[in-house]
Scaffold this active site. Structure first.
Site, PDB file in Angstrom:
ATOM      1  N   ASP A  14     -95.934-112.162 -54.640  1.00 28.04           N
ATOM      2  CA  ASP A  14     -94.587-112.716 -54.636  1.00 28.04           C
ATOM      3  C   ASP A  14     -93.743-112.031 -53.562  1.00 28.04           C
ATOM      4  O   ASP A  14     -93.672-110.812 -53.506  1.00 28.04           O
ATOM      5  CB  ASP A  14     -93.951-112.505 -56.009  1.00 28.04           C
ATOM      6  CG  ASP A  14     -92.700-113.328 -56.248  1.00 28.04           C
ATOM      7  OD1 ASP A  14     -92.017-113.665 -55.267  1.00 28.04           O
ATOM      8  OD2 ASP A  14     -92.416-113.617 -57.411  1.00 28.04           O
ATOM      9  N   HIS A  16     -90.361-112.849 -52.971  1.00 28.78           N
ATOM     10  CA  HIS A  16     -88.948-113.157 -53.201  1.00 28.78           C
ATOM     11  C   HIS A  16     -88.108-111.884 -53.151  1.00 28.78           C
ATOM     12  O   HIS A  16     -88.038-111.127 -54.112  1.00 28.78           O
ATOM     13  CB  HIS A  16     -88.766-113.856 -54.550  1.00 28.78           C
ATOM     14  CG  HIS A  16     -89.300-115.232 -54.567  1.00 28.78           C
ATOM     15  ND1 HIS A  16     -90.614-115.515 -54.902  1.00 28.78           N
ATOM     16  CD2 HIS A  16     -88.735-116.416 -54.275  1.00 28.78           C
ATOM     17  CE1 HIS A  16     -90.812-116.819 -54.820  1.00 28.78           C
ATOM     18  NE2 HIS A  16     -89.682-117.394 -54.448  1.00 28.78           N
TER      19      HIS A  16
END
Length: 137
Positions: A14, A16
């Site tokens: 991930d 983000h």
């Protein structure tokens, strides 16, 4: 009083970063010593940082939906590293699709997480829960 140390990061594949930066800022402003390991972080990075800094809490963030897969076994690895008493918090979009939240919460609790947050949890809630769990009230 000495600041409590938190390890913060985004687990797995991930990337983000925005939410991670917001959490870092808010937790630092709330008086915590935040060690932000960033994005794309494997479990071992969280654990190594916690060992090196004698951290009180590991906060795992995941927004891409694969948090459940990425988090499996982290409690056991913490225990193996001597972090038996460390608190584990997790939050974000931690599963794929719209699943029953009670079921998701139950699965993450069974994995050894002390707090499990759904998408949209306020920063105030997280800060309150951290202070309560760390006996700062």
């Amino acid at each position: 009083m000495e600041k409590k140390t938190l390890i913060l990061g985004v687990i797995g594949s991930d990337c983000h970063a925005v939410g991670n930066k917001i959490l870092d800022y808010a937790l630092t402003e709330a008086g915590f010593n935040v060690i932000n390991i960033g994005v794309l972080s494997p479990q071992e990075d969280f654990i190594n940082a916690a060992v090196e800094t004698n951290a009180d809490v590991i906060i795992v963030s995941s927004l891409y939906g694969h948090g459940e897969i990425d988090c499996r076994g982290i409690r056991e690895k913490c225990d193996e590293a001597g972090l038996n008493d460390i608190l584990l918090f997790v939050g974000g979009n931690i599963v794929v699709g719209k699943q029953n939240w009670d079921d998701v919460h139950r699965r993450f609790t069974a994995m050894g997480f002390n707090k499990v947050y759904p998408p949209g949890t306020s920063l105030e809630t997280t800060i309150h829960d951290l202070k309560e769990a760390l006996g700062l009230f």
